[in-house]
Enzyme design. Sequence first.
Site, mmCIF file in Angstrom:
data_model
loop_
_atom_site.group_PDB
_atom_site.id
_atom_site.type_symbol
_atom_site.label_atom_id
_atom_site.label_comp_id
_atom_site.label_asym_id
_atom_site.label_seq_id
_atom_site.Cartn_x
_atom_site.Cartn_y
_atom_site.Cartn_z
ATOM 1 N N HIS A 242 -13.983 -18.873 -11.985
ATOM 2 C CA HIS A 242 -12.778 -18.638 -12.781
ATOM 3 C C HIS A 242 -11.712 -18.021 -11.883
ATOM 4 C CE1 HIS A 242 -10.161 -16.462 -15.614
ATOM 5 N NE2 HIS A 242 -10.557 -17.322 -16.542
ATOM 6 N N ARG B 111 -9.930 -22.961 -14.315
ATOM 7 C CA ARG B 111 -11.287 -23.449 -14.099
ATOM 8 C C ARG B 111 -11.250 -24.970 -13.981
ATOM 9 N NH1 ARG B 111 -14.330 -21.527 -19.233
ATOM 10 N NH2 ARG B 111 -12.241 -21.459 -20.125
ATOM 11 N N LYS C 193 -9.838 -27.689 -16.785
ATOM 12 C CA LYS C 193 -9.074 -26.963 -17.791
ATOM 13 C C LYS C 193 -7.588 -27.278 -17.629
ATOM 14 C CE LYS C 193 -12.494 -24.840 -19.784
ATOM 15 N NZ LYS C 193 -12.841 -25.067 -21.203
ATOM 16 N N ASP D 6 -1.956 -23.506 -16.481
ATOM 17 C CA ASP D 6 -1.510 -22.286 -17.159
ATOM 18 C C ASP D 6 -0.690 -21.477 -16.166
ATOM 19 O OD1 ASP D 6 -1.233 -19.718 -18.292
ATOM 20 O OD2 ASP D 6 -3.160 -19.814 -19.289
ATOM 21 N N CYS E 261 -0.027 -18.388 -15.840
ATOM 22 C CA CYS E 261 -0.535 -17.106 -15.344
ATOM 23 C C CYS E 261 -1.350 -17.286 -14.067
ATOM 24 C CB CYS E 261 -1.353 -16.382 -16.404
ATOM 25 S SG CYS E 261 -2.994 -17.067 -16.719
ATOM 26 N N TYR E 262 -1.942 -18.486 -13.886
ATOM 27 C CA TYR E 262 -2.737 -18.721 -12.680
ATOM 28 C C TYR E 262 -1.873 -18.947 -11.449
ATOM 29 C CZ TYR E 262 -6.648 -18.797 -15.842
ATOM 30 O OH TYR E 262 -7.579 -18.421 -16.772
ATOM 31 N N ASP F 172 2.962 -19.856 -20.822
ATOM 32 C CA ASP F 172 1.816 -20.563 -20.255
ATOM 33 C C ASP F 172 2.211 -21.965 -19.805
ATOM 34 O OD1 ASP F 172 -0.372 -22.365 -20.192
ATOM 35 O OD2 ASP F 172 -1.483 -21.328 -21.738
ATOM 36 N N ASP G 280 5.710 -14.678 -23.501
ATOM 37 C CA ASP G 280 5.073 -13.384 -23.759
ATOM 38 C C ASP G 280 5.137 -12.554 -22.486
ATOM 39 O OD1 ASP G 280 2.491 -13.766 -22.176
ATOM 40 O OD2 ASP G 280 2.296 -15.408 -23.607
ATOM 41 N N HIS H 146 2.452 -13.518 -19.526
ATOM 42 C CA HIS H 146 2.805 -14.665 -18.683
ATOM 43 C C HIS H 146 4.084 -14.404 -17.888
ATOM 44 C CE1 HIS H 146 -0.178 -16.816 -21.169
ATOM 45 N NE2 HIS H 146 -0.333 -17.534 -20.060
#
Length: 447
Positions: free
Chosen positions: A216, A258, A261, A264, A266-267, A377, A384, A387
Amino acid sequence: MEVPVATVTQHDQWKVESQVFRIYDLFGNLPRNAQSVMIELQRDNHIEYLTRGLRQLPPSFCTLDASRPWLCYWIVHSLALLGESVDDELEHNTIDFLSRCQDPSGGYGGGPGQLPHLATTYAAINALITVGGDQALSSINRGELYKFLRQMKHPSGGFRMHDGGEIDVRACYTAISVASILNILDDELVHNVGSFILSCQTYEGGISGEPGSEAHGGHTFCGVATMILINQINRLDLPRLIDWLVFRQGKELGFQGRTNKLVDGCYSFWQGGVFPLLQRVRSIIDEQLVLPDAGGHYTTNGTHTSMTSSISEAGESFEGISSHVDDACHSRQEVNFNDIGYNFVKRPIEMEPLFHSLALQQYILLCSQEEKGGMKDKPGLSRDFYHTCYCLSGLSVCQHMWSDEEDSPVLPRALMGSYSNLLEPIHPLFNVVLEQYHEAREFFTRD
């Protein structure tokens, strides 16, 4: 012949790709001056959104009552990345609130009177360091906090998130990061942490939260950063980790957390932020890539060298990274753990980015950014503070990855858009703005 049926996951992936590619098509068909406007960082709108959130949150945020130090950190860190500080009243209120979250027996809870927890302790410490100044930094009870960290230590080498809580890589990182930045990291806290994290590196190469789980992005950042801070990064299989990591950047240009997936925002930090860590340990990566040939010589990336010169080159590393086979051998080297973070950021970058940093900036600015302020995201979702924090952190990582040294100017080739998009640099191990890190370092090493 039976026709294959698409899965729910495939439909979700196709939907995201369609949304993202529509944005990119629109951007690509605009004249250059219009592209410049579309790719602009909406700095003033972000600052307004963040400052308003720090002053008061709507009732819907009551579900995050146990995460209030995180909200403080996400907001003040985002403002600091944008080069903005809060006014005196907000600063005082932030310090006062976080002080009330501090447990008399050490650590910080999710709110006043709540159980101390390693995650909210990390958030509170980073928030106070970001606010900066003697009032904020002196409010931290380091003596009791050290006792709390010792109480969370588990015989496996890992840490519990809270009393009776889960043991995972997040807990290791938050404990070690806090101890390092506060200048209280020692052998007792470090003992067997490396072995626990090593047990979490999966067959894919990434790091899971606990042994036997799936690799992850968030846990991978936490694991790599922790292994550097405890002087054991060479125990990880770095080539395999890199192989997993680079393939997490997909056709949308952002990162997934991951395998298989969705992308996103945030990654952008949790995955993208691992690369500036790897940039400074190239000698160890090269050492792991060295293989002997039939003549007893070693070949690294196609270059024929002797065994002696290969290992010698690999040994030219900063204080806090060296070869060792286990924790016991490591501890005998008498490394000053509290200097590792400081020395790490002083070390020049040893290789170019291993991912497409301009492409990631494009995803952040076009797909994650809300024109009215805040980050999200992916397209179709709402903004938010979480993020916003990690998209901006990832954007800063991208912009400063090409700089050879800490004070080097950012090159035009490193930026998507104009210099007005430039953010403040962070310390890559702690994710606090570099200037605030140095202030805290000076404050906590006065003794």
